[in-house]
Write a protein that holds these residues in place. Structure first.
Motif, short mmCIF file in Angstrom:
data_model
loop_
_atom_site.label_atom_id
_atom_site.label_comp_id
_atom_site.label_asym_id
_atom_site.label_seq_id
_atom_site.Cartn_x
_atom_site.Cartn_y
_atom_site.Cartn_z
N SER A 8 -24.10 -90.94 10.76
CA SER A 8 -24.33 -92.32 11.19
C SER A 8 -23.05 -93.01 11.63
O SER A 8 -23.08 -94.00 12.36
CB SER A 8 -24.97 -93.12 10.04
N LEU A 10 -20.54 -91.17 13.17
CA LEU A 10 -19.91 -90.29 14.14
C LEU A 10 -19.67 -90.99 15.48
O LEU A 10 -18.58 -90.94 16.04
CB LEU A 10 -20.76 -89.03 14.34
N GLU A 11 -20.69 -91.65 16.00
CA GLU A 11 -20.57 -92.27 17.32
C GLU A 11 -19.52 -93.37 17.34
O GLU A 11 -18.72 -93.47 18.26
CB GLU A 11 -21.93 -92.81 17.76
N GLU A 12 -19.51 -94.22 16.31
CA GLU A 12 -18.52 -95.30 16.25
C GLU A 12 -17.11 -94.74 16.09
O GLU A 12 -16.16 -95.21 16.71
CB GLU A 12 -18.84 -96.25 15.10
N LEU A 14 -16.03 -91.81 17.10
CA LEU A 14 -15.65 -91.21 18.38
C LEU A 14 -15.25 -92.27 19.39
O LEU A 14 -14.32 -92.10 20.17
CB LEU A 14 -16.81 -90.38 18.92
N TRP A 15 -15.93 -93.38 19.37
CA TRP A 15 -15.62 -94.49 20.29
C TRP A 15 -14.20 -94.99 20.04
O TRP A 15 -13.46 -95.29 20.99
CB TRP A 15 -16.63 -95.62 20.11
N LEU A 249 -29.06 -86.38 16.88
CA LEU A 249 -28.00 -86.48 17.87
C LEU A 249 -28.19 -85.47 19.00
O LEU A 249 -27.91 -85.77 20.16
CB LEU A 249 -26.63 -86.25 17.21
N LYS A 252 -30.60 -86.84 21.39
CA LYS A 252 -30.09 -88.01 22.08
C LYS A 252 -29.10 -87.65 23.18
O LYS A 252 -29.11 -88.27 24.26
CB LYS A 252 -29.42 -88.96 21.08
N TYR A 253 -28.26 -86.66 22.94
CA TYR A 253 -27.17 -86.36 23.88
C TYR A 253 -27.25 -84.99 24.55
O TYR A 253 -26.63 -84.80 25.60
CB TYR A 253 -25.81 -86.47 23.16
#
Length: 275
Positions: A8, A10-12, A14-15, A249, A252-253
């Protein structure tokens, strides 16, 4: 932390880090930084100690590389010398880490380029990582130094600069509004350490010798003698195909439609790996 927490965030994470991930260690560091920010605004961190005082196993010639270091497999490994030097050895005169002997070979890079769409693959052919490595480590600056000092320079200008201080350091911390201060990278300390003979920092049996000795009277002996314990996340468990968070994920990607829409990756090659 558990799988759900890692994925949950991971995306933030990575950003904030803005670098590709090969594991989830930076995500765990981001979570740790967010937890610390609940109590403090500034923390002291240990980045730079291993580079400055020779704490990594790959500083010992013939030992394991970065991958084994991160797996905490710090025992000495015997390596059979190839009759033909690798590409990186021919270009630099030595291999900073054992992984370079394989990862920087032309045939390996060609296989890696196949993962990208045609237009991105074309760009990658002009971004040779060995050329980048030579740019940050000019031979003229190291040709008269020992192999150990050349590997140390690589450690400062390579992993520390582009990975540790980015994914595991400043960006992970500032992404959580936490200021990290690395005292081992204070320029005066680094300059002083550079004047200390290497045999006082590392031997076949011990690393960071002078640093351990400096704090022997202030720390419990079990702390002084403790071996290196890398900061890692349970990547193997989390990235399992049976993991529900990873499947979300993936959909989604990495669906065919998303891969084609991104225009970055070769959907057929990616799906071949996923099977």
């Amino acid at each position: 932390c558990d799988q759900e927490t890692l994925i949950s965030n991971l995306e933030e994470s990575l950003w904030h880090s803005e670098v590709p991930l090969s594991n989830l260690h930076s995500v765990a560091k981001f979570i740790l930084a967010k937890r610390a920010r609940k109590d403090v605004k500034v923390v002291l961190t240990g980045e730079g100690a291993d580079e400055t005082f020779l704490g990594y196993s790959y500083f010992r010639e013939g030992n394991s590389g970065i991958a084994s270091q991160m797996d905490n497999k710090l025992t000495k490994k015997s390596t059979k010398r190839r009759q033909r030097n690798s590409r990186v050895e021919r270009e630099l005169g030595y291999a900073p880490i054992v992984e370079h002997k394989r990862l920087l070979e032309t045939r390996y890079l060609n296989q890696l380029n196949k993962l990208f769409a045609d237009k991105e693959c074309h760009k990658a052919k002009y971004e040779d990582p060995l050329c980048r490595l030579k740019e940050c480590m000019p031979l003229s600056a190291t040709e008269e130094t020992s192999r150990l000092r050349r590997v140390q320079q690589f450690s400062f200008l390579g992993p520390l600069r582009y990975y540790l201080l980015v994914a595991l350091g400043d960006r992970a911390e500032m992404g959580a509004s936490l200021e990290g201060r690395p005292p081992f990278l204070d320029h005066s300390l680094v300059e002083l350490a550079a004047t200390i003979p290497d045999h006082l920092k590392i031997s076949s049996e011990e690393d960071k010798i002078v640093l351990r000795d400096a704090f022997r009277d202030f720390l419990p002996e079990w702390v002084v003698q403790r071996g290196k314990w890398p900061f890692t996340a349970p990547s193997t468990l989390v990235t399992s195909r049976r993991s529900l968070p990873m499947r979300r994920l993936d959909r989604k990607y990495l669906s065919r439609d998303q891969l084609r829409a991104s225009g970055i990756f070769n959907a057929r090659q990616i799906f071949g790996i996923k099977k």
